[in-house]
Design a protein around this motif. Structure first.
Motif, PDB file in Angstrom:
ATOM      1  N   TYR A  40       0.817  -1.227   0.000  1.00  0.00           N
ATOM      2  CA  TYR A  40       0.000   0.000   0.000  1.00  0.00           C
ATOM      3  C   TYR A  40       0.849   1.276   0.000  1.00  0.00           C
ATOM      4  O   TYR A  40       0.520   2.239   0.700  1.00  0.00           O
ATOM      5  CB  TYR A  40      -0.949  -0.032   1.203  1.00  0.00           C
ATOM      6  N   ALA A  41       1.896   1.271  -0.821  1.00  0.00           N
ATOM      7  CA  ALA A  41       2.789   2.441  -0.854  1.00  0.00           C
ATOM      8  C   ALA A  41       2.043   3.682  -1.343  1.00  0.00           C
ATOM      9  O   ALA A  41       2.258   4.786  -0.843  1.00  0.00           O
ATOM     10  CB  ALA A  41       3.981   2.149  -1.748  1.00  0.00           C
ATOM     11  N   HIS A  42       1.141   3.521  -2.322  1.00  0.00           N
ATOM     12  CA  HIS A  42       0.391   4.694  -2.825  1.00  0.00           C
ATOM     13  C   HIS A  42      -0.445   5.305  -1.705  1.00  0.00           C
ATOM     14  O   HIS A  42      -0.508   6.528  -1.557  1.00  0.00           O
ATOM     15  CB  HIS A  42      -0.513   4.291  -3.993  1.00  0.00           C
ATOM     16  N   ALA A  96      10.030   3.776  -7.380  1.00  0.00           N
ATOM     17  CA  ALA A  96       9.207   3.695  -8.601  1.00  0.00           C
ATOM     18  C   ALA A  96       7.824   4.310  -8.349  1.00  0.00           C
ATOM     19  O   ALA A  96       7.274   5.030  -9.200  1.00  0.00           O
ATOM     20  CB  ALA A  96       9.079   2.248  -9.049  1.00  0.00           C
ATOM     21  N   VAL A  97       7.267   4.042  -7.178  1.00  0.00           N
ATOM     22  CA  VAL A  97       5.941   4.595  -6.841  1.00  0.00           C
ATOM     23  C   VAL A  97       6.021   6.121  -6.767  1.00  0.00           C
ATOM     24  O   VAL A  97       5.152   6.836  -7.303  1.00  0.00           O
ATOM     25  CB  VAL A  97       5.425   3.988  -5.510  1.00  0.00           C
ATOM     26  N   LEU A  98       7.080   6.635  -6.140  1.00  0.00           N
ATOM     27  CA  LEU A  98       7.234   8.101  -6.049  1.00  0.00           C
ATOM     28  C   LEU A  98       7.347   8.710  -7.440  1.00  0.00           C
ATOM     29  O   LEU A  98       6.713   9.732  -7.742  1.00  0.00           O
ATOM     30  CB  LEU A  98       8.478   8.455  -5.217  1.00  0.00           C
ATOM     31  N   GLN A  99       8.124   8.057  -8.305  1.00  0.00           N
ATOM     32  CA  GLN A  99       8.310   8.608  -9.660  1.00  0.00           C
ATOM     33  C   GLN A  99       7.008   8.565 -10.450  1.00  0.00           C
ATOM     34  O   GLN A  99       6.660   9.521 -11.149  1.00  0.00           O
ATOM     35  CB  GLN A  99       9.430   7.834 -10.384  1.00  0.00           C
ATOM     36  N   GLU A 100       6.287   7.455 -10.292  1.00  0.00           N
ATOM     37  CA  GLU A 100       4.997   7.337 -11.003  1.00  0.00           C
ATOM     38  C   GLU A 100       4.080   8.493 -10.591  1.00  0.00           C
ATOM     39  O   GLU A 100       3.422   9.113 -11.424  1.00  0.00           O
ATOM     40  CB  GLU A 100       4.355   5.987 -10.647  1.00  0.00           C
ATOM     41  N   ARG A 101       4.088   8.793  -9.312  1.00  0.00           N
ATOM     42  CA  ARG A 101       3.205   9.865  -8.819  1.00  0.00           C
ATOM     43  C   ARG A 101       3.680  11.234  -9.322  1.00  0.00           C
ATOM     44  O   ARG A 101       2.860  12.099  -9.651  1.00  0.00           O
ATOM     45  CB  ARG A 101       3.116   9.821  -7.284  1.00  0.00           C
TER      46      ARG A 101
END
Ligand SMILES: Cc1cc2nc3c(=O)[nH]c(=O)nc-3n(C[C@H](O)[C@H](O)[C@H](O)COP(=O)(O)O)c2cc1C
Ligand code: SF4
Length: 596
Positions: free
Chosen positions: A259-261, A296-301
């Motif tokens: 649940y990183a997002h 990767a999650v930070l970059q996607e956001r």
């Protein structure tokens, strides 16, 4: 995480910023297996920090070294749950196969083997780290394969991928986890909804929901955020405490993985509420495998406009998050020590007050919250205070994630409404013939079977999430011994009661375990626990005696059966130690013995 990409995915900090010292050191350690003198000298001149201070930082963190570790640096998790699953036999097995001594580097520099504090994999142990990457579910076959891979010098990137597989192990969902069950990936709509109420409104909803911190202390989240927002500042910071070093706790690991997002949504909500533009996730070094995923999650956001500048199309709302890696120091979970570490220094706790909400990172107002707290905050804004208060008790609203390990059939993550009894938890996870449950980690409480109707709640048994089960075949003194060794190792050494006291407790418990203790030693145990509890500088030292205090109260028989019928017996047998001298001198008469 692909083991081949470790060093490339560690952020390369820019020059000149001394707060990035620790991140430089972590990267250098990963690249060279140690921190060469030349690197210390270079960092000293580029960051303007004396070399002696840099060496002090290296010395503080157990994952940093001034001399080379083995090319394959193996660290076995030394949690009591790993012991219960047979880790000590596996260490012996591996060291014999590789011809290496625990704590040392093999002559050819190929491999080193040692132990480290709990790696947060208790439900899938025994576990180890190889070059900081976790391998779980160890057994003799896996140990044999590891020994072969090392002897054949196989690059870590080519080790079997299933070795590095880490399961989610969610066993039970309640309102929090099920509210996120269908959430996949980044959701611009969710962030728009989160950012639509006015900051005051957000604080009122969190207050009404009664959200309290999930890291252990249970402080009201709305009060923390409001105090931070109301403190005049040039800059405010949002910090996620993902240090999760409490033995037996692994729920943050699962939340970060799955649940990183939602975590980043919670941090962004906090930033919007308190008017912060910078955030950090302080990720424990043992969770290195999560780094690439989180980046990767930070970059996607960022790519979707959900992080960085003008977030969600809100002109002027800028907020971004960096990840800082810890380096093997349990004390860095304590929020003021964490901030010191975030500033690149040794993780020595600060004097409080002032608290981080007014004087935190770089002396600016800072909110530090646990992973689960940020996630709960965002879900409360999405689903409402009533939804949250529908679970739990009056003083403990909502649910709690428990990390369940030890003697049960189905270890893993269980979410329960506050107020749930220990008996119910034990039934659900398939525990039988339970002697005791250790709740809230090494510094927590040891609950005997006659108290199993007590409940998980701030007003009864408060916990950051650790729940370790011991059945009646276990000797609880093994647990006490493991925890006293843990605290003696993890004391930061700043204040005397904790530095000396934790070491004395460890030695006394070792003596007791070996069957050499008398009543004098039990009195000493009692005396030292009181001094530590009352005079230690921070929460670590104040709670480190808990396993001894708890078991002396609830399980006195584990002490009584070890105590000799003498008042005092030295732990060290001087007469036996002189045997070598007697052999060398051929002097065996009564005069060559210590008179008793
Ligand atoms: C020795 C020690 C270790 C701690 N370790 C952690 C930790 O690993 N994770 C955590 O969230 N809080 C930890 N805490 C509590 C933090 O100091 C702080 O209370 C918490 O991060 C606040 O977040 P919360 O209000 O969301 O719980 C620790 C406290 C002490 C005294
Ligand atoms: S109580 Fe222990 S961990 Fe805390 S400051 Fe003192 S020595 Fe350090």
């Amino acid at each position: 995480m692909d083991p081949g990409k470790i060093t490339s995915s560690i952020q390369l900090p820019g020059p000149g910023d001394s707060t990035l010292l620790l991140q430089h050191l972590v990267r250098i350690q990963a690249e060279f297996n140690y921190i060469p003198d030349k690197a210390v000298a270079d960092l000293s001149s580029s960051l303007g920090i004396p070399a002696a201070e840099i060496r002090g930082v290296i010395d503080f963190y157990s994952f940093l070294h001034l001399t080379p570790r083995g090319k394959y640096d193996i660290l076995f998790s030394d949690s009591i749950t790993d012991h219960m699953l047979g880790s000590r036999e596996l260490i012996t097995d591996l060291t014999e196969k590789l011809g290496v001594t625990v704590g040392e580097v093999r002559g050819d520099g190929r491999v080193s083997v040692d132990t480290t504090s709990c790696t947060g994999m208790c439900e899938q142990g025994p576990a180890l780290l190889v070059n900081r990457l976790a391998i779980n579910h160890l057994d003799q076959q896996r140990i044999e394969q590891i020994a072969r891979l090392i002897e054949e010098d196989v690059d870590l990137a080519d080790w079997p991928k299933e070795f590095f597989q880490i399961d989610d192990s969610i066993q039970r969902q309640d309102i929090l986890l099920s509210s996120m069950a269908s959430a996949t990936g980044a959701s611009p709509d969710t962030l728009t909804t989160l950012l639509s109420p006015e900051p005051d409104n957000v604080l009122d909803i969190l207050q009404d929901a009664g959200l309290r911190g999930r890291g252990g202390a249970g402080f009201m989240t709305a009060i923390k955020w409001r105090s931070c927002r109301d403190t005049a500042a040039e800059q405010r910071y949002v910090v996620c405490n993902a240090d999760e070093g409490e033995p037996g706790t692994f729920k943050d690991r699962v939340l970060l993985q799955r649940y990183a997002h939602q975590l980043i949504e919670g941090m962004t909500l906090c930033a919007h509420t308190i008017n912060a533009s910078k955030g950090y996730i302080y990720l424990r070094g043992e969770y290195l495998y999560l780094l690439e995923h989180l980046q990767a999650v930070l970059q996607e956001r960022r790519d979707l406009g959900l992080l960085a500048n003008n977030i969600s199309g809100k002109a002027g709302f800028d907020f971004d998050i960096d990840i800082h890696l810890g380096a093997g120091a349990y004390i860095c979970g304590e929020e003021s020590a964490l901030i010191e570490s975030l500033e690149g220094k040794r993780g020595i706790p600060r004097k409080r007050p002032p608290f981080p909400v007014t004087h935190g990172y770089k002396n600016q107002p800072t909110v530090v919250n646990n992973v689960e707290t940020f996630i709960a905050a965002s879900q409360i804004i999405l689903h409402g205070a009533e939804w949250f208060k529908g679970a739990g008790t009056e003083q403990s609203s909502g649910t709690k994630l428990l990390s369940i390990s030890g003697d049960c059939e189905r270890p893993g993550i269980y979410e329960y409404a506050f107020g749930t009894s220990i008996r119910q938890v034990l039934g659900d996870c398939g525990a039988h013939d339970t002697l005791a449950v250790q709740i809230a980690g090494a510094a927590g409480v040891t609950i005997p079977s006659e108290q199993f109707d007590r409940s998980i709640a701030f007003e009864d048994i408060s916990t950051g999430g650790s729940f370790i089960i011991f059945n009646s075949d276990r000797n609880l003194l093994d647990m006490v011994q493991n925890f006293t060794h843990f605290f003696a190792h993890e004391s930061c050494g700043f204040c005397t009661p904790c530095r000396v006291g934790s070491s004395l407790l460890k030695d006394l418990i070792d003596k007791l375990h070996a069957g050499h203790a008398g009543h004098y030693d039990i009195n000493e145990l009692n005396r030292i626990t009181i001094i530590m509890r009352d005079t230690s500088f921070c929460g670590l030292g104040a709670t480190a005696p808990n396993p001894v205090i708890q078991t002396l109260t609830n399980f006195p028989e584990i002490y009584e059966r070890q105590v000799q019928h003498t008042d005092y017996e030295p732990a060290f047998d001087l007469d036996a130690a002189l045997e070598e001298a007697r052999q060398v001198t051929h002097c065996f008469g009564p005069e060559a013995h210590i008179k008793s």
